[in-house]
Design a protein around this motif. Structure first.
Motif, PDB file in Angstrom:
ATOM      1  N   GLN A  18       1.530 -75.541  42.240  1.00  8.40           N
ATOM      2  CA  GLN A  18       1.618 -74.113  42.501  1.00  8.40           C
ATOM      3  C   GLN A  18       2.663 -73.772  43.565  1.00  8.40           C
ATOM      4  OE1 GLN A  18       0.009 -71.365  41.174  1.00  8.40           O
ATOM      5  NE2 GLN A  18      -0.864 -72.650  39.560  1.00  8.40           N
ATOM      6  N   MET A  20       5.591 -74.751  43.530  1.00  3.82           N
ATOM      7  CA  MET A  20       6.892 -74.719  42.851  1.00  3.82           C
ATOM      8  C   MET A  20       7.912 -75.500  43.678  1.00  3.82           C
ATOM      9  SD  MET A  20       6.681 -70.826  41.300  1.00  3.82           S
ATOM     10  CE  MET A  20       5.988 -70.159  42.818  1.00  3.82           C
ATOM     11  N   ARG A  38       6.058 -67.970  37.913  1.00  2.00           N
ATOM     12  CA  ARG A  38       4.627 -67.673  37.814  1.00  2.00           C
ATOM     13  C   ARG A  38       4.361 -66.180  37.977  1.00  2.00           C
ATOM     14  NH1 ARG A  38       1.603 -72.048  37.361  1.00  2.00           N
ATOM     15  NH2 ARG A  38       2.563 -74.076  37.807  1.00  2.00           N
ATOM     16  N   GLU A  39       5.118 -65.527  38.838  1.00  3.45           N
ATOM     17  CA  GLU A  39       4.987 -64.074  38.961  1.00  3.45           C
ATOM     18  C   GLU A  39       5.421 -63.390  37.670  1.00  3.45           C
ATOM     19  OE1 GLU A  39       5.857 -63.718  43.793  1.00  3.45           O
ATOM     20  OE2 GLU A  39       7.515 -63.734  42.343  1.00  3.45           O
ATOM     21  N   ASP A  42       2.651 -63.686  35.068  1.00  5.44           N
ATOM     22  CA  ASP A  42       1.533 -62.797  35.385  1.00  5.44           C
ATOM     23  C   ASP A  42       1.844 -61.356  35.004  1.00  5.44           C
ATOM     24  OD1 ASP A  42      -0.014 -64.859  36.323  1.00  5.44           O
ATOM     25  OD2 ASP A  42       0.462 -64.519  38.444  1.00  5.44           O
ATOM     26  N   GLU A  52      -2.427 -72.311  31.299  1.00 10.12           N
ATOM     27  CA  GLU A  52      -1.274 -73.183  31.496  1.00 10.12           C
ATOM     28  C   GLU A  52      -1.498 -74.558  30.891  1.00 10.12           C
ATOM     29  OE1 GLU A  52       1.757 -74.713  35.028  1.00 10.12           O
ATOM     30  OE2 GLU A  52       0.052 -73.421  35.529  1.00 10.12           O
ATOM     31  N   ALA A  55       0.483 -78.430  33.700  1.00  5.41           N
ATOM     32  CA  ALA A  55       0.719 -77.927  35.050  1.00  5.41           C
ATOM     33  C   ALA A  55       1.098 -79.029  36.029  1.00  5.41           C
ATOM     34  CB  ALA A  55      -0.519 -77.186  35.551  1.00  5.41           C
ATOM     35  N   VAL A  77       7.399 -73.889  33.294  1.00  2.00           N
ATOM     36  CA  VAL A  77       5.977 -73.544  33.259  1.00  2.00           C
ATOM     37  C   VAL A  77       5.684 -72.931  31.905  1.00  2.00           C
ATOM     38  CG1 VAL A  77       4.155 -72.151  34.320  1.00  2.00           C
ATOM     39  CG2 VAL A  77       5.953 -73.159  35.755  1.00  2.00           C
ATOM     40  N   ASP A  94      11.716 -72.638  35.983  1.00  2.00           N
ATOM     41  CA  ASP A  94      11.447 -72.456  37.413  1.00  2.00           C
ATOM     42  C   ASP A  94      12.719 -72.767  38.182  1.00  2.00           C
ATOM     43  OD1 ASP A  94      10.604 -72.310  39.994  1.00  2.00           O
ATOM     44  OD2 ASP A  94       8.923 -73.708  39.770  1.00  2.00           O
TER      45      ASP A  94
END
Length: 515
Positions: A18, A20, A38-39, A42, A52, A55, A77, A94
């Motif tokens: 998480q 990154m 990740r944002e 979402d 996911e 991960a 991701v 990412d």
């Protein structure tokens, strides 16, 4: 005797993933005006719907006895989620981890995402940022070797274009394989000033003695005008919104049909201003998009590729709730004449409509091919012929509204002439091999050359011929099936959409979609 220690280790690894690329890299991403992957996921998906996969894949370091010291996650991701309660696959680069270069399981995860969308037969959304899985010279030193290049998983990429909706969002500086992934889709978006796309970036191009900024070389406007991407937006959130809206018109795969929305706009609604929408003076232009907004379901028109091939308008819309593909002429660009770019745009769009079983409504005002030396040098006739072939190969229901002109080969491409003509013409319709204004000098050369006043003679001949160009003369011979009051257009094309709905046939299109 329980497996709690292993579950604790799993949670630890998930927490490491998480992070990154770490706080510094995440802050750099934000300072550049970009969200993290990740944002992005979402904000794209329905809240809480992301599941996911992979991960904890990445570059792990261990101590001498095999205990994990640290984990740098793979810079891709991916997983499953929902958009408007419909399942999708989403995968994103990412950039905080090695700029999205091909390291640490990214290739395998990208391929898995493509294969998952293909085999589960659900749409795929790619969030492309960086090289998007492409190479980095630094990888040579990391791996201690080079390799013979190949495009990993490209068989899934190609098959997905024939099977499921694919959307690609360019959300940063995208190069190499990332560029190829961005454009290999049914709908592609770039964010103005935030994203650029290159075959090779400014640093490599500089070796050719050419110096450009990122925007000059591969900015969003460059590629929108070139037709490499479909849309340009002002923010990432706008890109997510347009991706969601695009998917709302389509089925999850080609084995199902596009879903109908609950109709909210009366199918018999009629706007009185349409009776005067087309000027009597054939030299004057008008706003085709205003006509579309009038006759389509309210606020349903979703235009695609506006900055490319501007004489042809393409997009999605709804009629009485049914999703349809819209083709229209824009008389404000080359008078609506076909160019190389507009023909390429039309070919791709017809193939897209056929792939997902979307009935087509074509609003025609085509004076023919754009002519001149530039048109000849651009191979306009070849690309126009390809568009004509795409039209004749398409087997989806087709309706044509001839708003004004339909001349020559390009004008004949308003419909496949061997199918039943579901076709309407407005009283402003004007058609033939070529416009009267453009052919008098050639057809009446001798008569004009003998005249004492050639200009007066030209006007006399034009007035004589104008008597015969009335669309009612064509209707006399049943060569124009129906001339309609423009105000009745919406009612009639909504009727078409309802008649076409049961004629749609799910399955693979015989002509596979190519980007």
């Amino acid at each position: 005797m329980s497996w709690e220690p292993e579950i604790a280790e799993l949670r630890r690894r998930e927490a490491l993933a998480q992070r990154m690329g770490g706080e510094e890299k995440v802050e750099r991403q934000h300072s550049n005006g970009k969200l993290t992957v990740r944002e992005r996921i979402d904000r794209l998906l329905d809240a809480g719907s992301f599941h996911e996969i992979g991960a904890i894949a990445g570059k792990a370091t261990y101590d001498d006895v095999g205990n994990l010291i640290d984990l740098l996650p793979a810079n891709f991701v991916m997983g499953r989620g929902r958009i408007d309660e419909r399942p999708v696959v989403v995968g994103g680069d990412d950039f905080t981890v090695r700029g999205g270069a091909m390291d640490a399981a990214i290739g395998s995860k990208q391929v898995f995402a493509e294969q998952m969308a293909n085999e589960l037969e659900i749409p795929l959304v790619r969030l492309v940022d960086g090289t998007g899985g492409g190479g980095s010279v630094k990888t040579i030193e990391i791996d201690g070797r080079t390799y013979v290049p190949y495009n990993q998983g490209w068989d899934w990429v190609v098959d997905n274009l024939a099977k499921v909706p694919v959307v690609s969002l360019g959300l940063g500086s995208v190069a190499g394989l990332g560029s190829t992934r961005l454009v290999s889709s049914h709908y592609s978006i770039m964010v103005r000033e935030t994203s650029q796309m290159f075959i090779a970036g400014p640093a490599l191009v500089a070796r050719l003695g050419q110096t450009f900024t990122k925007e000059e070389l591969g900015g969003s406007e460059v590629h929108a005008k070139a037709g490499a991407i479909d849309d340009v937006v002002d923010s990432e959130d706008e890109a997510f919104a347009r991706a969601r809206r695009f998917l709302s018109y389509l089925p999850p795969n080609v084995f199902q049909l596009p879903p109908r929305s609950e109709p909210t706009d009366p199918s018999d609604r009629a706007d009185d201003w349409l009776i005067g929408a087309i000027p009597r003076d054939r030299r004057k232009v008008y706003d085709m998009r205003a006509i579309l907004r009038s006759v389509l379901d309210g606020d349903s028109f979703f235009e695609m590729g506006r900055r490319y091939g501007g004489s042809t308008i393409t997009g999605l819309a709804r009629l009485d709730g049914w999703p349809v593909a819209i083709v229209a002429s824009d008389p404000r660009v080359y008078g609506g004449g076909w160019t190389t770019d507009s023909a390429i745009k039309l070919t791709r769009f017809i193939d897209f409509a056929a792939t997902f079983h979307l009935p087509v409504v074509n609003f025609t005002d085509v004076p023919g091919f754009v002519i001149g030396q530039q048109a000849e040098q651009a191979g306009t006739i070849r690309h126009g012929s390809r568009a004509l072939a795409a039209l004749y190969q398409a087997d989806v229901p087709w309706c044509t509204v001839i708003v004004r002109r339909a001349f020559g080969v390009a004008g004949a491409a308003h419909a496949n002439h061997v199918r039943m003509h579901y076709r309407y013409a407005w009283p402003s319709a004007d058609w033939g091999s070529l416009p009267v204004e453009g052919g008098i000098e050639a057809a009446y050369r001798a008569e004009l050359s003998e005249a004492q006043d050639p200009a007066a003679k030209l006007a006399e001949i034009e007035a004589r011929l104008n008597v015969y160009r009335s669309p009612f003369r064509t209707a006399d011979a049943f060569l124009a099936e129906e001339i309609i009051d423009p105000r009745h257009t919406r009612k009639l094309i909504c009727e078409f959409a309802n008649l076409a709905a049961p004629l749609r046939r799910p399955g693979r299109n015989k002509n596979a979609f190519r980007p």
